[in-house]
Structures are given as structure tokens and as C-alpha cells.
Design a protein around this motif. Structure first.
Motif, PDB file in Angstrom:
ATOM      1  N   UNK A   1      48.954  46.997  54.047  1.00 39.92           N
ATOM      2  CA  UNK A   1      48.805  45.685  54.692  1.00 39.92           C
ATOM      3  C   UNK A   1      49.688  44.652  54.000  1.00 39.92           C
ATOM      4  N   UNK A   2      49.679  44.677  52.673  1.00 37.03           N
ATOM      5  CA  UNK A   2      50.473  43.714  51.904  1.00 37.03           C
ATOM      6  C   UNK A   2      51.965  43.906  52.160  1.00 37.03           C
ATOM      7  N   UNK A   3      52.410  45.158  52.179  1.00 40.75           N
ATOM      8  CA  UNK A   3      53.826  45.439  52.444  1.00 40.75           C
ATOM      9  C   UNK A   3      54.225  44.917  53.820  1.00 40.75           C
ATOM     10  N   UNK A   4      53.337  45.109  54.796  1.00 35.30           N
ATOM     11  CA  UNK A   4      53.641  44.682  56.152  1.00 35.30           C
ATOM     12  C   UNK A   4      53.661  43.178  56.333  1.00 35.30           C
ATOM     13  N   UNK A   5      52.889  42.470  55.511  1.00 36.96           N
ATOM     14  CA  UNK A   5      52.783  41.020  55.680  1.00 36.96           C
ATOM     15  C   UNK A   5      53.597  40.219  54.666  1.00 36.96           C
ATOM     16  N   UNK A   6      53.714  40.740  53.436  1.00 35.49           N
ATOM     17  CA  UNK A   6      54.351  39.952  52.376  1.00 35.49           C
ATOM     18  C   UNK A   6      55.500  40.659  51.672  1.00 35.49           C
ATOM     19  N   UNK A   7      55.720  41.931  51.964  1.00 32.49           N
ATOM     20  CA  UNK A   7      56.826  42.646  51.350  1.00 32.49           C
ATOM     21  C   UNK A   7      56.421  43.446  50.129  1.00 32.49           C
ATOM     22  N   UNK A   8      57.303  44.323  49.684  1.00 32.57           N
ATOM     23  CA  UNK A   8      57.020  45.232  48.577  1.00 32.57           C
ATOM     24  C   UNK A   8      56.755  44.508  47.260  1.00 32.57           C
ATOM     25  N   UNK A   9      57.485  43.441  47.000  1.00 35.62           N
ATOM     26  CA  UNK A   9      57.348  42.751  45.714  1.00 35.62           C
ATOM     27  C   UNK A   9      55.936  42.219  45.496  1.00 35.62           C
ATOM     28  N   UNK A  10      55.245  41.879  46.597  1.00 39.17           N
ATOM     29  CA  UNK A  10      53.900  41.311  46.486  1.00 39.17           C
ATOM     30  C   UNK A  10      52.867  42.327  46.017  1.00 39.17           C
ATOM     31  N   UNK A  11      53.227  43.608  46.007  1.00 42.74           N
ATOM     32  CA  UNK A  11      52.280  44.635  45.572  1.00 42.74           C
ATOM     33  C   UNK A  11      51.841  44.428  44.124  1.00 42.74           C
ATOM     34  N   UNK A  12      52.717  43.866  43.301  1.00 42.49           N
ATOM     35  CA  UNK A  12      52.369  43.627  41.896  1.00 42.49           C
ATOM     36  C   UNK A  12      51.163  42.708  41.782  1.00 42.49           C
ATOM     37  N   UNK A  13      51.152  41.646  42.582  1.00 42.10           N
ATOM     38  CA  UNK A  13      50.032  40.703  42.546  1.00 42.10           C
ATOM     39  C   UNK A  13      48.769  41.339  43.117  1.00 42.10           C
ATOM     40  N   UNK A  14      48.930  42.173  44.119  1.00 40.62           N
ATOM     41  CA  UNK A  14      47.782  42.884  44.688  1.00 40.62           C
ATOM     42  C   UNK A  14      47.141  43.789  43.643  1.00 40.62           C
ATOM     43  N   UNK A  15      47.973  44.577  42.958  1.00 43.67           N
ATOM     44  CA  UNK A  15      47.469  45.486  41.932  1.00 43.67           C
ATOM     45  C   UNK A  15      46.798  44.715  40.801  1.00 43.67           C
TER      46      UNK A  15
END
Length: 399
Positions: A354-368
Motif C-alpha cells: 500500500x505504501x509503495x503504491x501511494x508514497x513510493x519505495x523510499x517511504x517504506x523506511x518510515x513504515x518499518x
């Protein structure tokens, strides 16, 4: 149990974990070949991975309660034998439906086998050695990532994908023989009723303990699931270097499992709180370091070094709580950590998508990082509740 016998048992269970890990993960490296062979899309083929995790999470505790009164050694051996059979069925599957069925059945059997083995370790290995013993066994899954999956992928790509499943079946036969020789026959089986076992799930300390690996594993897989596109599009890692990075990551996860054995001794929950804070900090720093290949690699490997530390503590803590509240539910409690981990895998991967689809790959760091902080929160609450329990017991003993 004698020292030599303990070592033999731990080695046997570690090899079995290697088999189970290879069985679960091997399909990831062969998705394209399987999709082409079964004439399905990659997205549909991906459901063979998520379906395995969901079946593992939902089916394992149910099967554990159904077989709880059966002899433990024979049940473990039966599970391994059936895993061999279903791996062979996977090899001859000519349709998506049959392949999905064999993967779902295999998932539940894998959950049963590892849960019973971890319960057996908590029963026969001396308490002082349980942390290290569990870390060695769970390390078998890490070795599967480093050795089993690449070997299986190589075999599947050079001799058709079916050959990889035949290879896992052969490994299963070896695991069956090894466990037949070393598992003691006097292991106790569960005496608790089904109602008594399920009552564990109503205890708030059990629920909080279950959430620790859900969030802890979810944090890891929210970013690990997308490690390949991260390396390609964010970290600017060359295609030729990807395999070496994945190898280094896999080795770091094995080291992480070993560290988990050290953390599990003594004030385990207290230490685990700090681990999750460090993990969250690493993910935040990875966000800033990722565009610089060398720095990005440093923090990626550091994230792997803390990724599996929680497993041993979570496993032993769940069994400890079960023994405290319902000693006959030890086996059922042993299944909860693997179930929670697979729940975290499914949830973390889905949230990452969901994060990749809405905010891009870089945002995964904040999700994790956010999920790691959630893991810190439930661990901190669990630690406080445990301290209160210890204090009350001390007061009662002094009265």
C-alpha cells in the motif's frame, strides 16, 4: 537429557528447520518458471507465497489442538513424512488449483513440525541452554535463505522447477531418518482440553506476547519484501551486485538469530525493548542513507543484524506464560510464535504494498520504523506486566 543427546536433538531440529525454510521460501526464486508452466500470471503465482503464510498462520494452531494428545515424536515424524509427500505432489502439479492445495497443506504441516520441535526443546533441554538451542533451531530458517533457496533456485532453473521440489522431498527423507534416531520417545503430550488451550487467547499477557512478533516481523517484511526494487531504484545497486547483497543480508540474519539467543538469557523483555528502538532508528537512518550506495548497504545490513533477535525471546516467553497459566497448553503456546511471525509477514508485506503504491519505495523506511515502534510499545507493556507479576509473587512468598 544427556549433553550429547541434547546436541543431537538440537542439530536434528535445526536441519528440520532448514528443510522447512527451504520448502517455504524456495518458490520465491521460481515464481516466473512456475507461472509460465501453469499458464498463470505472476500476480496469481504470488498467491502461492501469501497463501502459504496465511495457511501457516490460521491452520497451525488448529492442527496443534487436534493432535495435542498424540505422542509427540510420532506426530513430528508423521508431519515430516507428509511434507515429503506434498512436496512430491507439488512437483507433479499441473494446475494452479492443485499447486495451491499442496502448498496450503504443506504450510500447516510445517507449522506443526516446528511448533512441536520447539515445545520439545523447552521440555528436555536444560533451562540455561534453551535460549541458545532455540536460536540454533530458528537459525535453520536463515540458513535456508542463504543456502537452500539459492541451491533450489539453481536446480529449478537448470532442470525444470519440479526438480527443486523433488530436492526438498529428498531432504525431507534425510530429516525423517535423523529425527527418528534422536528424538526421545518419552516426550510428554498435552493433557489440557481444547477449551483450556483456547482459553490462553483470552489472557491479555498472551495477546500482548503474540503481538510482539507480529509487529517485530511485520516491520522487517514491510521493507524486505521490496528489497529488490529498493536496491534497483533507490539504492542504485548494480544488477551484478544484487546476489552478493542478498547473500550478505542472509548471513546477517543468521547472526541476528544467534544474537537473539544471547538476548533471551536474563532480562530478555527488557533488552528486547532496546532492540526495537535501535531497529526503528536504523530504518529512519536508512531513509537518508539509501541514495548513497555504500551508506545504504551499511544500514541495510545493520537492519538484518537486528531482524531476528526477537524470535527466541518471543518463543520462550509465550511458552513461559502458557506453563504459568495452563501447563497442559505448552504445545499450543509453542505454535503461537511461528503463527504470529507469519501474520507479521503477511501484514507487513501488504502494508508495504500500500505504501509503495501511494508514497513510493523510499517511504517504506518510515513504515518499518513505525511498526518497530509499535513492537517496542507492546514489549514495554509486556515487560511492565511481567515485573508486576514477579513483584506480586515475591510479596506472596514473603507473607
Amino acid at each position: 537429557m544427556k549433553k550429547g543427546n541434547e546436541r543431537g536433538l538440537v542439530f536434528s531440529f535445526t536441519f528440520m528447520a532448514f528443510l522447512l525454510g527451504t520448502t517455504e521460501y524456495i518458490i520465491v526464486g521460481l515464481l516466473s518458471e512456475i507461472a509460465a508452466s501453469l499458464q498463470i500470471t505472476l500476480a496469481v503465482a504470488g498467491s502461492l507465497v501469501s497463501g502459504f503464510a496465511i495457511a501457516y498462520a490460521l491452520g497451525t494452531p488448529v492442527l496443534m489442538t487436534l493432535v495435542s494428545r498424540l505422542p509427540k515424536k510420532q506426530t513430528i515424524l508423521a508431519a515430516i513424512a507428509l511434507i515429503v509427500v506434498f512436496n512430491l505432489f507439488s512437483a507433479v502439479s499441473g494446475t494452479y488449483g492443485l499447486m495451491l492445495f499442496t502448498r496450503v497443506a504443506t504450510a500447516v504441516l510445517c507449522g506443526l513440525a516446528i511448533s512441536l520441535s520447539l515445545s520439545a526443546v523447552s521440555e528436555v533441554v536444560t533451562p540455561a541452554k534453551q535460549g541458545k538451542s532455540v536460536s540454533y533451531i530458528l537459525g535453520g530458517f536463515g540458513i535456508a535463505n542463504v543456502l537452500g533457496v539459492p541451491i533450489g533456485t539453481f536446480v529449478g532453473q537448470h532442470f525444470e522447477w519440479q526438480a527443486a521440489f523433488i530436492l526438498t522431498a529428498v531432504m525431507g527423507v534425510a530429516a525423517f531418518v535423523l529425527n527418528l534416531m534422536v528424538i526421545p520417545s518419552n516426550l510428554t503430550n498435552t493433557k489440557a482440553s481444547l477449551k483450556e488451550q483456547l482459553r490462553l487467547l483470552a489472557d491479555r499477557r498472551i495477546i500482548l506476547a503474540f503481538l510482539i512478533p507480529v509487529f517485530g516481523t511485520g516491520a522487517v517484511f514491510s521493507i524486505y519484501t521490496y528489497i529488490r526494487p529498493l536496491m534497483d531504484q533507490v539504492m542504485n545497486i548494480s544488477a551484478a551486485s544484487v546476489s552478493w547483497v542478498l547473500l550478505a543480508y542472509g548471513l546477517a540474519t543468521i547472526f541476528s538469530t544467534w544474537l537473539g539467543g544471547l538476548v533471551a538469557s536474563g532480562n530478555a523483555l527488557g533488552r528486547l525493548r532496546i532492540v526495537f528502538l535501535v531497529q526503528a532508528a536504523i530504518y529512519v537512518l536508512f531513509f537518508f542513507a539509501a541514495p548513497i550506495p555504500v551508506l545504504g548497504l551499511v544500514f541495510l545490513i545493520l537492519s538484518a543484524c537486528v531482524s531476528n533477535i526477537l524470535n527466541v525471546t518471543a518463543q520462550l516467553y509465550l511458552i513461559e506464560l502458557a506453563v504459568e497459566h495452563s501447563p497442559g497448553s505448552r504445545d499450543f503456546a509453542a505454535s503461537l510464535n511461528p503463527v504470529a511471525a507469519n501474520t507479521g509477514i503477511a501484514g507487513g508485506s501488504a502494508l508495504g504494498g500500500v505504501v509503495v503504491g501511494t508514497s513510493g519505495l523510499a517511504a517504506l523506511s518510515w513504515t518499518a520504523a513505525g511498526i518497530a515502534l509499535a513492537a517496542f510499545a507492546v514489549t514495554a507493556i509486556s515487560y511492565r506486566l511481567k515485573q508486576r507479576s514477579v513483584h506480586r509473587k515475591a510479596q506472596a512468598a514473603a507473607a
